[in-house]
Enzyme design. Sequence first.
Site, PDB file in Angstrom:
ATOM      1  N   ASP A 140      38.387  25.415  42.084  1.00  0.00           N
ATOM      2  CA  ASP A 140      38.465  26.287  40.907  1.00  0.00           C
ATOM      3  C   ASP A 140      39.830  26.084  40.229  1.00  0.00           C
ATOM      4  O   ASP A 140      40.867  26.036  40.908  1.00  0.00           O
ATOM      5  CB  ASP A 140      38.311  27.742  41.402  1.00  0.00           C
ATOM      6  CG  ASP A 140      38.166  28.731  40.277  1.00  0.00           C
ATOM      7  OD1 ASP A 140      37.625  28.359  39.224  1.00  0.00           O
ATOM      8  OD2 ASP A 140      38.568  29.907  40.468  1.00  0.00           O
ATOM      9  N   HIS A 148      39.978  37.187  33.908  1.00  0.00           N
ATOM     10  CA  HIS A 148      40.171  37.150  35.364  1.00  0.00           C
ATOM     11  C   HIS A 148      40.780  38.467  35.845  1.00  0.00           C
ATOM     12  O   HIS A 148      41.599  39.059  35.152  1.00  0.00           O
ATOM     13  CB  HIS A 148      41.130  36.014  35.740  1.00  0.00           C
ATOM     14  CG  HIS A 148      40.537  34.655  35.529  1.00  0.00           C
ATOM     15  ND1 HIS A 148      41.145  33.697  34.770  1.00  0.00           N
ATOM     16  CD2 HIS A 148      39.394  34.097  35.984  1.00  0.00           C
ATOM     17  CE1 HIS A 148      40.407  32.593  34.775  1.00  0.00           C
ATOM     18  NE2 HIS A 148      39.335  32.815  35.494  1.00  0.00           N
ATOM     19  N   HIS A 173      33.645  32.673  33.640  1.00  0.00           N
ATOM     20  CA  HIS A 173      34.680  33.105  34.592  1.00  0.00           C
ATOM     21  C   HIS A 173      34.860  34.619  34.480  1.00  0.00           C
ATOM     22  O   HIS A 173      34.412  35.235  33.531  1.00  0.00           O
ATOM     23  CB  HIS A 173      36.001  32.402  34.258  1.00  0.00           C
ATOM     24  CG  HIS A 173      36.032  30.971  34.683  1.00  0.00           C
ATOM     25  ND1 HIS A 173      36.990  30.463  35.519  1.00  0.00           N
ATOM     26  CD2 HIS A 173      35.205  29.940  34.409  1.00  0.00           C
ATOM     27  CE1 HIS A 173      36.759  29.175  35.731  1.00  0.00           C
ATOM     28  NE2 HIS A 173      35.679  28.830  35.056  1.00  0.00           N
ATOM     29  N   THR A 193      38.092  38.163  42.469  1.00  0.00           N
ATOM     30  CA  THR A 193      38.865  39.365  42.801  1.00  0.00           C
ATOM     31  C   THR A 193      38.046  40.373  43.610  1.00  0.00           C
ATOM     32  O   THR A 193      38.557  41.001  44.537  1.00  0.00           O
ATOM     33  CB  THR A 193      39.399  40.019  41.502  1.00  0.00           C
ATOM     34  OG1 THR A 193      40.112  39.020  40.774  1.00  0.00           O
ATOM     35  CG2 THR A 193      40.326  41.178  41.793  1.00  0.00           C
TER      36      THR A 193
HETATM   37  P1  13P Z   1      37.454  37.310  38.865  1.00  0.00           P
HETATM   38  O1  13P Z   1      38.647  37.285  39.768  1.00  0.00           O
HETATM   39  O2  13P Z   1      37.641  38.228  37.689  1.00  0.00           O
HETATM   40  O3  13P Z   1      36.205  37.568  39.578  1.00  0.00           O
HETATM   41  O4  13P Z   1      37.349  35.858  38.199  1.00  0.00           O
HETATM   42  C1  13P Z   1      37.027  34.783  39.017  1.00  0.00           C
HETATM   43  C2  13P Z   1      37.145  33.512  38.301  1.00  0.00           C
HETATM   44  O5  13P Z   1      36.773  33.378  37.155  1.00  0.00           O
HETATM   45  C3  13P Z   1      37.692  32.391  39.058  1.00  0.00           C
HETATM   46  O6  13P Z   1      37.822  31.261  38.283  1.00  0.00           O
END
Ligand code: 13P
Length: 292
Positions: free
Chosen positions: A82, A180, A208, A233
Site C-alpha cells: 500500500d 485516510h 482509499h 485505521t
Molecule cells: P483508512 O485508514 O481510513 O481505513 O484508509 C486506509 C487506506 O486507504 C490505506 O491506503
Amino acid sequence: MPLENTGQILDAARKAGYCVGAFNVFDHLSLESVINAAQDFLAPVIIQTSSGTVRRFGAKQLVAMTRTLSDDLSIPVGLHLDHGTEMELIQECIDAGYTSVMIDASHFPFVENVLRTRMVVENAHEKGVAVEGEIGILAGVEDDLVVQQDKAIYTTPEEAIQFQAESGVDFLAVAIGTAHGFYKVEPRLDIETLRVLHESVEFPLVIHGGTGLSMSILSALVSAGASKLNISTQIKKVFIDSLGSYIKTHPGEYDPIKMLKYTRGELMNTVSDYLEVLGSKGRINEESESLS
Ligand code: 13P
C-alpha cells in the site's frame, strides 16, 4: 491455493459487480484474522502492508507468512504493498513475491506521476506483479504522508483514462472525497463522480479511506463501481481496543493465548462486516475455487 495476482482478483470483481476488501495488516495476528474471516465467508481478499510494515518485517517474511496462512485455503488471496513511495522498497516487494504494489506518486505533477508509475509498471509486469497507481489527492495520513482535507483534488474521467493509458497501471486509486484515518467532519463524498468514472474506464477503481464510512455509504460505493476498498485505521483500532479491554477485564491473568484469541475474534467480526457489505461474501465456490 498460491497467492493470486491482485489484478485478476479485481478484474473478476469488476466484471461481477462486487468490491474486494483490502485490509492493512501489521503482524501475524492481524494477518491471520483477515485471512480466516475471508475463508469463513468464501470471499476473495487482499492483504496489504504499508511501507512501515515492510521495513519492520522485510518483504520476504511478509510473503512467507501470507503464503503459509493461505496455501491450504480455497479463497484467492492477493498480497499488496500500500502507498509505495520509495523505488527500492517497491522493488523489494516485487522481488519477494507480492502479487501487486502501489506506486503513489500522486503528489507529483501529472507527467512526473506517469513517468514514475510507468517505471514501476515495467519492472512489476516483468515479474507478473500488478500495479496500482493514484491520481488526485486524498486527505489524511498514510505513514509519513499528510494532506489537508481542503486540498483534496477529485479525479476526472479524462485524467483517469489518460493516466492508465500512459502509465499502464492495472488498477487506479481515485479521489472522490474519502480520507485516510478517522473523519473529523462528516465526509462529503462525490459518489456520482465514482459512477461516471466507472462507466468511463475499463479497469478496476480503488477507494482509499474505508475507515469511518457508514454501511450505507459503503454499499453506495459498491453500487457505483468501486472494485477495491482499503481499510486500515479500523483494523488498528479494533486490535488495540480489544487487547486493552481484555487486559482490563482479566486482571492478573497472564495467558497471552487467551488474549490473542479474543482479539482475533474481534478482528474477524470487523472484517466479516466489511466483506458482507462489499458483496464479496460467498463469491468463491469451494469446489471449483473459481472467482465469480
Ligand atoms: P483508512 O485508514 O481510513 O481505513 O484508509 C486506509 C487506506 O486507504 C490505506 O491506503
